[in-house]
Design an enzyme around this catalytic site. Structure first.
Site, PDB file in Angstrom:
ATOM      1  N   VAL A  50       0.834  -1.206   0.000  1.00  0.00           N
ATOM      2  CA  VAL A  50       0.000   0.000   0.000  1.00  0.00           C
ATOM      3  C   VAL A  50       0.871   1.259   0.000  1.00  0.00           C
ATOM      4  CG1 VAL A  50      -1.749   1.297   1.300  1.00  0.00           C
ATOM      5  CG2 VAL A  50      -1.882  -1.199   1.179  1.00  0.00           C
ATOM      6  N   CYS A  51       2.015   1.189   0.662  1.00  0.00           N
ATOM      7  CA  CYS A  51       2.869   2.368   0.865  1.00  0.00           C
ATOM      8  C   CYS A  51       3.240   3.104  -0.435  1.00  0.00           C
ATOM      9  CB  CYS A  51       4.126   1.990   1.645  1.00  0.00           C
ATOM     10  SG  CYS A  51       3.776   1.391   3.320  1.00  0.00           S
TER      11      CYS A  51
END
Length: 211
Positions: A50-51
């Protein structure tokens, strides 16, 4: 520990620029010395999932933050070296090549511990007769909006799997700037150009009657 309405912690942290320059950044001083707002967003780990979507989303909106006199700073507990390796990894390979705002490297965890955003808890081990650290010891997805005087006017924390909506931070900055400049308060779902209110009962009643 809620920080809204308080000064951001006066702590200096290692950081790196997109060019690979090693920096020392104090977020409070970045706001007060430059007379700018700051959006500081924490993410758990470099080279994860997700980062990178979030880092690219903040990069895509960088011009909008700049229009609002706002600095963008990313942060995790990774080292400058790992940050730089990720900055040099192509987007189509899960990297953040093209990101141009600075990244804090809070390897000491001094700042993230002060903010109480680490996934970490000390528990007693009978076997070791000592305390041990349980959890990943990396940060949740915490976000801080800081004004020109170093005061926090928004904070939020997402769990690891939940990516942020960057447009919401732009909306909150617009709303806070409206409060600063117009002296009005901003109702639910307010956006730039919409009606705001005076902070009194009659104004609220008139607003509710017309909406």
């Amino acid at each position: 520990m809620a920080l809204v309405g308080k000064k951001f912690p006066n702590i200096t942290v290692d950081a790196i620029s997109h060019m690979g320059d090693n920096l020392r950044i104090n977020v409070l001083e970045e706001a007060t010395n430059n007379k700018k707002k700051v959006v500081l967003f924490w993410y758990p780990k470099d080279f994860t999932f997700v980062c990178p979507t979030e880092l690219h989303a903040f990069q895509a909106a960088l011009g909008e933050f700049e229009k609002r006199n706002t600095l963008v700073i990313g942060a995790s507990c990774d080292t400058n070296e790992v940050h730089f390796a990720w900055l040099n990894t192509a987007k189509d390979n899960g990297g953040i090549e093209g990101v141009t705002y600075p990244l804090l490297a809070d390897t000491t965890r001094n700042l993230s511990a002060a903010l109480d955003i680490l996934d970490a808890e000390w528990i007693y081990s009978e076997e070791l007769n000592d305390e041990i650290l349980e959890g990943s010891n990396v940060t949740f997805r915490a976000t801080y909006l800081i004004d020109e005087d170093g005061k926090v006017f928004h904070e939020s924390v997402n769990d690891m799997p939940l990516g942020r909506n960057v447009n919401e931070y732009l909306r909150l900055i617009d709303a806070y700037t409206h409060v600063q400049t117009k002296g009005e308060v901003c109702p639910a779902n307010w956006e730039e150009g919409k009606d705001a209110m005076s902070a009194d009962r009659n104004s609220t009643a008139a607003y509710l009657a017309s909406h």
